[in-house]
Design an enzyme around this catalytic site. Structure first.
Site, mmCIF file in Angstrom:
data_model
loop_
_atom_site.group_PDB
_atom_site.id
_atom_site.type_symbol
_atom_site.label_atom_id
_atom_site.label_comp_id
_atom_site.label_asym_id
_atom_site.label_seq_id
_atom_site.Cartn_x
_atom_site.Cartn_y
_atom_site.Cartn_z
ATOM 1 N N ARG A 342 0.578 -4.262 -14.553
ATOM 2 C CA ARG A 342 1.840 -3.670 -14.116
ATOM 3 C C ARG A 342 3.028 -4.305 -14.832
ATOM 4 N NH1 ARG A 342 6.242 -5.880 -10.625
ATOM 5 N NH2 ARG A 342 7.517 -4.026 -10.246
ATOM 6 N N ASP A 400 11.198 1.021 6.304
ATOM 7 C CA ASP A 400 12.151 0.497 7.294
ATOM 8 C C ASP A 400 13.536 1.021 6.937
ATOM 9 O OD1 ASP A 400 13.258 -0.944 9.337
ATOM 10 O OD2 ASP A 400 13.376 -2.813 8.213
ATOM 11 N N SER A 450 1.205 0.587 5.271
ATOM 12 C CA SER A 450 2.383 -0.138 5.737
ATOM 13 C C SER A 450 2.490 -1.431 4.933
ATOM 14 C CB SER A 450 2.266 -0.460 7.237
ATOM 15 O OG SER A 450 3.361 -1.233 7.671
ATOM 16 N N ASN A 451 3.591 -1.602 4.225
ATOM 17 C CA ASN A 451 3.764 -2.759 3.350
ATOM 18 C C ASN A 451 4.531 -3.862 4.092
ATOM 19 O OD1 ASN A 451 3.911 -4.502 1.215
ATOM 20 N ND2 ASN A 451 5.373 -3.298 0.040
ATOM 21 N N GLY A 475 -0.328 -7.249 2.997
ATOM 22 C CA GLY A 475 0.377 -8.510 3.153
ATOM 23 C C GLY A 475 1.139 -8.879 1.889
ATOM 24 N N HIS A 503 -12.096 4.140 16.154
ATOM 25 C CA HIS A 503 -13.527 3.859 16.365
ATOM 26 C C HIS A 503 -14.291 5.056 16.907
ATOM 27 C CE1 HIS A 503 -16.702 1.095 16.002
ATOM 28 N NE2 HIS A 503 -16.058 -0.002 16.368
ATOM 29 N N ASP A 507 -16.822 3.663 11.818
ATOM 30 C CA ASP A 507 -17.425 2.410 12.274
ATOM 31 C C ASP A 507 -17.099 1.299 11.284
ATOM 32 O OD1 ASP A 507 -19.199 2.704 10.072
ATOM 33 O OD2 ASP A 507 -20.624 3.803 11.306
#
Length: 533
Positions: A342, A400, A450-451, A475, A503, A507
């Protein structure tokens, strides 16, 4: 003539909204469909367009005020229009979502001393700037000639969002239904005509609704007129709505009524200044000990209503966790090679329109892995009897924004190149941060990212964006020591990822195998390139 623009609703329960920003000022000349104001409803930040051209003569609310539906938002002077009513009648009849098409039937009242008359008024199907221009007439709930009460449901219509009910804003007799079942009704066009009675005493009765409401006997609990948002606010504050004097029509309770009631209750229950000052003296006499003055100082709690996107997110998250059995799976990615790739590409391919971040690589590699594990891109119906495998990879990303958490999605990632995905991410990120994401960009997502690492987090338990079946939290990227194949310690670019799965459908083995394939594409970018078509 001067005409009031009435803030309307289409039966979705929106009874008020916050005036976020005026986009015009008094004296400005506006054209049809020009944006007039940004308002925040319980759903999103939306723009109010001008339905007709003219000069803005008055703005009825200040920035931050709560605007009421079926009440004037602003006034505009329309050039070349023929006034069909006197200035006095315009000032005393704020319900501009109806339009008079005939003069009062004076022929039947000219020879009597009655102070009332009858007029036929058209109910115009309104919108609140969310792009709805037509809807299907699903079912009439009344017939021509029926007498209806205010707020009585008149028709079910289907928009591109949901099946909604159109209520009557006045009592009267249905004179004409303008559409048949199955036809498309246009916004700002007559939906039905209603015969209403006009009385000379009406202006006086509407001049002091607050006094009448306050003096009226409180309704029983559950009978108070209020929107769902107001009822939620009352429940959160443990306030009995039937005890709150409503300032709206027929005693409708608004949020500021609850705030005013709460403040009044606090003032009544709080001790006076004299009592507070005397309290230490009494304690001293009783116990013969000194009580510090600071012990009687009280700080008031701050109560802030939950509105707009935050209220929507709250409802969706509660529904998700209460109906979907979540489970979490975590993994560690070594992105050293991807970071190098990158870095070598971003200078050449980044621009104002395209920001080549890590996210396009995450999305494209996820789409490649979804092709091998389509159950991760599926949706289950409400009673969990059917599973739909979605052909499109519409990957959402949590942003956000200034109005709260938004999750726009990039459509058809399976058919886009990495640069095309990057361009869409840039566009949607800029739109989301300004709070102006189009409704189409928020719909039809199939899986979400979601970052959390952008804010410094490493591990999370994200909540699934229903009706999707999986979501992953990325993360922060960290430089950490790891052993190489020779047993030597190296500095590597490490990221923790956290999955939440439904669930009922997925699985642990399935999500682990899917994550391993996704990890392979990201840790070895050459494998990702070979998998692309």
């Amino acid at each position: 003539m001067i005409k009031d623009f009435i803030l309307p609703d289409i039966g979705e329960g929106v009874v008020e909204c916050e005036l976020v920003e005026w986009l015009v000022k008094e004296g400005d000349t506006v054209v049809e469909d020009q944006p007039i104001a940004d308002v925040m409803t319980d759903k999103a930040l939306v723009q109010i367009p001008a339905p007709f051209a003219g000069v803005v003569t008055k703005l009825y609310y200040a920035k931050g005020d709560i605007a009421k539906v079926h009440a004037p938002l602003y006034a505009v002077q329309i050039e070349g229009a023929v006034d069909i009513a006197s200035e006095e009648s315009i000032a005393t009849e704020p319900a501009a979502t109806t339009a008079k098409v005939t003069e009062p039937v004076a022929a039947t009242t000219a020879n009597t001393s009655s102070s009332s008359s009858v007029s036929i008024e058209e109910f115009l199907l309104p919108d609140i700037g969310e792009g709805i221009v037509e809807c299907e007439l699903v079912e009439w709930l009344v017939s021509e000639g029926d007498w209806v009460e205010e707020d009585q449901p008149i028709a079910d219509v289907m928009t591109d969002k949901a099946l909604v009910q159109i209520p009557a804003i006045k009592a009267g007799k249905i004179a004409k239904l303008h559409y048949r079942k199955g036809q498309l009704a246009k916004v700002h066009a007559p939906l039905f005509a209603i015969e209403v009675e006009q009385t000379a005493s009406a202006p006086a009765a509407t001049a002091a609704p607050t006094a009448q409401t306050v003096n009226a006997e409180p309704a029983r609990q559950g009978k108070a007129l209020a929107s769902p948002a107001v009822r939620r606010m009352a429940r959160s504050l443990d306030i009995d709505l039937s005890q709150v004097p409503g300032t709206g029509k027929h005693g409708r309770v608004y949020k500021e009524d609850i705030t005013r009631f709460q403040q009044g209750a606090s003032n009544v229950s709080a001790p006076s200044t004299t009592q507070v000052k005397e309290a230490p003296v009494q304690v001293t006499q009783a116990s013969q000990t000194q009580v510090p003055t600071s012990t009687v100082m009280q700080r008031a709690d701050t109560v802030e209503p939950i509105r707009g996107v935050k209220a929507v997110m709250a409802r969706m998250m509660v529904e998700s966790v209460s109906s979907i059995p979540h489970f979490t799976y975590c993994e560690e990615f070594d992105l050293t090679d991807l970071v190098a790739l990158r870095e070598s590409m971003k200078v050449k391919y980044s621009s104002d329109e395209v920001k080549l971040t890590m996210m396009p690589f995450f999305m494209k590699s996820m789409s490649l892995a979804l092709s091998q594990f389509p159950v991760m891109n599926s949706q289950v119906n409400a009673d969990c009897t059917e599973l739909t495998y979605k052909a499109r990879h519409n990957i959402g990303m949590a942003v956000d924004s200034k109005v709260g958490l938004l999750v726009p999605n990039i459509k058809d990632v399976q058919d886009k190149s990495i640069l095309e995905v990057a361009a869409e991410i840039t566009r949607l990120t800029q739109a989301a941060r300004s709070g102006r994401v189009a409704p189409a960009d928020l719909k039809d997502g199939t899986i979400s990212i979601s970052n959390i690492g952008a804010l410094g987090g490493t591990v999370a338990t994200p909540i699934i964006n229903k009706p999707e079946v999986a979501i992953v939290a990325l993360g922060k990227l960290q430089t950490l020591p790891r052993f190489n194949a020779k047993g030597e310690v190296e500095a590597r670019q490490i990221m923790q990822v956290s999955w939440s799965g439904d669930h009922r459908v997925i699985d642990g083995g399935t999500i682990a195998r899917f994550c391993n394939l996704w990890k392979q594409y990201l840790e070895q970018p050459q494998e990702m390139l070979l998998a692309m078509r």
